[in-house]
Design an enzyme around this catalytic site. Structure first.
Site, short mmCIF file in Angstrom:
data_model
loop_
_atom_site.label_atom_id
_atom_site.label_comp_id
_atom_site.label_asym_id
_atom_site.label_seq_id
_atom_site.Cartn_x
_atom_site.Cartn_y
_atom_site.Cartn_z
N GLU A 25 -58.52 -39.68 22.31
CA GLU A 25 -59.62 -39.01 23.01
C GLU A 25 -60.98 -39.50 22.50
O GLU A 25 -61.75 -38.74 21.90
CB GLU A 25 -59.51 -37.49 22.86
CG GLU A 25 -58.32 -36.91 23.58
CD GLU A 25 -58.33 -35.38 23.62
OE1 GLU A 25 -59.12 -34.76 22.90
OE2 GLU A 25 -57.53 -34.82 24.38
N GLU A 78 -50.74 -35.43 26.65
CA GLU A 78 -50.59 -34.14 25.96
C GLU A 78 -50.62 -33.05 27.02
O GLU A 78 -51.57 -32.97 27.80
CB GLU A 78 -51.75 -33.91 24.98
CG GLU A 78 -51.87 -34.99 23.91
CD GLU A 78 -53.04 -34.75 22.95
OE1 GLU A 78 -53.62 -33.65 22.97
OE2 GLU A 78 -53.36 -35.68 22.20
C1 GAL Z 1 -56.43 -32.59 22.07
C2 GAL Z 1 -56.29 -33.59 20.94
C3 GAL Z 1 -55.13 -33.22 20.03
C4 GAL Z 1 -55.15 -31.76 19.67
C5 GAL Z 1 -55.16 -30.97 20.95
C6 GAL Z 1 -55.13 -29.47 20.73
O1 GAL Z 1 -57.68 -32.66 22.68
O2 GAL Z 1 -56.09 -34.88 21.44
O3 GAL Z 1 -55.19 -34.01 18.86
O4 GAL Z 1 -56.27 -31.49 18.89
O5 GAL Z 1 -56.33 -31.27 21.66
O6 GAL Z 1 -55.12 -28.78 21.96
#
Ligand code: GAL
Length: 650
Positions: A142, A316
């Site tokens: 990110e 994710e």
């Molecule tokens: C994302 C990030 C992850 C984790 C996640 C938590 O934005 O890439 O490393 O922090 O959020 O929701």
């Protein structure tokens, strides 16, 4: 295909094999690792320890999982910061150096940082580039989340000066282009130019635009180098990045995506809804509290797909409450499955869940995983098992081109940040409202960059093309589609001045009109926009235009032109309510021969190849708008609460 984000360095090695076996048994086939593990990969400067990672990859691979390896440059370790404190960025808002102790504590102009990032990327790429279990790579993580694109460090200032010298050649050219005679801002050399921070009142818009451009270019250069290193050492492996979408970080995401095989996105519907819908009343918000807004996932999926025009990944996916929004509710039962299916409907190739097991320690201990900290199955587990079984039964066709293209423009985002003019003008909200109106008509939408080839589209929308390049104008001239261009398009030159002959500047080649002046209104004090016999709202941003040879098809309350058409091209001179957008877009769809399926409430549609997907974000069942005799692959004519249906339409 499904996957999961895993942190072997967080767990005793004895757990790895059973974790891997359980992942596979759940139907997961991809596992992403390594993005925050630098302190374990290189515990001391130049002393590497990869034996644990070798074993982790072997264990995962032996269980039938494919590994996505990450470069760990989002979290440089303490020893590196102590060796080179100048790596730390300076917060432009406060002038304070940002400290070690979380992540993204790096300055993209620091030579020490660039060298360190290059080195760890190369060492890792050489070690795992040809590992048979490693099928692809994620660069960093990110990039520029937590507001880290801009830094006000001495290195950033020096980098900015060098960039300006390259762009403008001479200081007198820069002074003239920026209009620095105003307020005696003229410089005698590039070395006199500071970053546009900390001044008494607003700094020159040209100065800020140049800073945004050069800062974006620095991040893109950093990323290009990482990709080049991976390409050199990881033959045949894909390279992706998990983007922050909507140009939210101020990086030109299209430029960032250029060297990648495909783009990825991290989907946290409830965290995002809590932030993005904060202005809603409780009554408006409650229906979406546990589901996210029905357009929000879709718009971000479509934007991510549009970064490369190829299938994307959800790297994710939120599986339960997150830890980082102001309020972190639990998803309604069924939503983890629904969001995942929705990603596939919008062209995802893989959905990967974040994270495998909830960590009982550190910053994200309140963030759900697929397992609880005690390794028991958390709430989303059965939904993922169901999803995996369903995916096994359905062959997903290739994603087809949508009938409608929407042009997204990072420069419009920058202009909006630099010169808002009215508090009610917000570029992201503008994109969202135009997209929402299309979704209400049941339409599929592709997002494209300014200047992208528009062939095959029947309707092209440019909510704001702030300072169109010749390529962007040419693409609009070359398309046969009906075109709608929104207010503030062609409003500025590259140096944020009003174009010669007034706005819309170079777009006059398509629209022989002139923007005479602009007023901005409070959202609660709107005016009228009359179109096709009905009165709608014009609000927030209203331009007074000389229509020239264009036909006037919409007027303000005083009869002045507000919407005009010249040939295929329309210019909408104001921000409006959603009802005007729906009326206009549905008329244009009828003219262009685009079939619409109006939907209301919590139902949304999306097609992929010959399949139609219908998603019910609501808590009550709704009928599926399927034609008679449709063959259902999933669900049926009544779609339950937080459920979906898929049928073939071809
Ligand atoms: C994302 C990030 C992850 C984790 C996640 C938590 O934005 O890439 O490393 O922090 O959020 O929701």
């Amino acid at each position: 295909m499904l996957g999961v984000c895993y942190y072997p360095e967080h767990w005793p090695e004895e757990l790895w094999a059973s974790d891997a076996a359980r992942m596979h048994a759940l139907g997961l086939r991809m596992v992403r690792i390594g993005e925050f593990a630098w302190s374990r990969m290189e515990p001391d400067p130049g002393r590497y320890d990869f034996l644990w990672l070798d074993r982790a990859i072997d264990v995962l691979g032996a269980a039938g999982l494919k590994v996505v390896m990450c470069t760990p440059t989002a979290t440089p370790p303490k020893w590196l910061i102590d060796q080179h404190p100048e790596i730390l960025p300076v917060d432009p808002a406060t002038g304070r150096t940002r400290g070690f102790g979380s992540r993204r504590h790096t300055d993209f102009s620091s030579q020490a940082w660039l060298a360190a990032a290059r080195n760890i990327t190369e060492v890792l790429a050489k070690r795992y580039g040809e590992n048979p279990h490693v099928v692809g790579w994620q660069t960093d993580n990110e990039l520029c989340c937590h507001d880290t694109t801009l830094s006000a460090s001495p290195a950033a200032r020096d980098g900015f000066r060098a960039w300006l010298a390259e762009q403008y050649g001479t200081i007198s050219a820069l002074n003239a282009a920026w209009g620095n005679v105003f307020w005696s801002m003229e410089y005698r050399s590039f070395d006199e130019i500071e970053l546009p921070v900390g001044a008494v009142t607003e700094t020159s818009p040209a100065h800020r635009m140049a800073w945004f451009r050069s800062s974006s270019a620095a991040v893109v250069a950093f990323h290009d180098e990482a990709v080049a290193i991976l390409r050199a050492h990881a033959p045949g492996r894909f390279i992706t990045h998990n983007f922050i979408p909507m140009h939210e970080t101020g990086i030109d995401n299209h430029a960032l995506a250029a060297p990648l095989d495909f783009a990825s996105y991290d989907n946290y519907p409830l965290g995002r809804a809590d932030l993005a819908l904060a202005a809603m009343t409780a009554e408006q918000f409650r229906p979406w509290m546990r589901t996210g807004h029905p357009d929000f996932q879709a718009v971000l999926f479509d934007q991510t797909r549009g970064l490369t025009g190829r299938p994307f990944w959800v790297m994710e996916q939120q599986p339960g409450p997150v830890n980082w929004a102001s309020h972190n509710p639990r998803p309604a039962p069924g939503m983890v499955r629904l969001w995942s299916w929705e990603a596939f409907a919008h062209g995802a190739a893989v959905v990967s869940f974040f994270r495998w097991r909830q960590a009982p320690f550190a910053q994200e201990q309140m963030h759900a995983g697929l397992l609880r900290p005690d390794s028991t199955e958390a709430e989303a587990w059965p939904e993922i098992a169901q999803l995996a079984a369903e995916l096994g039964d359905i062959t997903l066709p290739e994603t087809t081109q949508a009938p409608v293209a929407m042009i997204v423009d990072v420069e419009a985002q920058w202009l909006c940040a630099i010169e808002r003019q009215g508090a009610g003008y917000d570029y992201t909200a503008l994109l969202w409202s135009w997209y929402g109106a299309l979704r209400q008509l049941g339409l599929d939408v592709d997002f494209v960059a300014p200047g992208a080839d528009l062939s095959g589209y029947k309707l092209v929308l440019a909510p704001c093309l702030a300072m169109p390049t010749p390529a962007a104008v040419e693409a609009l001239r070359d398309t046969d589609a009906l075109v709608v261009i929104g207010p503030r398009s062609g409003a500025k030159t590259r140096d944020v001045t009003i174009p010669d002959g007034l706005a819309p500047g170079p777009l006059k080649a398509l629209l022989p009109i002139r923007v005479l002046s602009v007023e901005t209104l409070r959202p609660d004090c709107p005016g009228v926009l009359a179109y096709d016999g009905a009165d709608y709202v014009s609000t927030r941003w209203r331009e007074s235009i000389d229509p020239g040879e264009a036909a006037v098809i919409g007027q303000y309350e005083d009869g002045a032109p507000a919407l005009v058409r010249h040939g295929r091209v329309h210019y909408l001179a104001a921000l409006t309510d959603d009802a005007l957008l729906s009326a206009l877009f549905s008329d244009l769809c009828a003219e262009a021969g685009i079939a619409v399926t109006p939907v209301t409430g919590a139902l949304r549609l999306r097609r992929r190849g010959a399949l139609t997907f219908a998603f019910n974000y609501g808590a009550a069942p709704v009928p599926a708008p399927a034609p008679d005799g449709a063959a259902f692959l999933l669900g049926g004519p009544a779609i339950g609460a937080h459920d979906l249906a898929i049928w073939t339409h071809g």
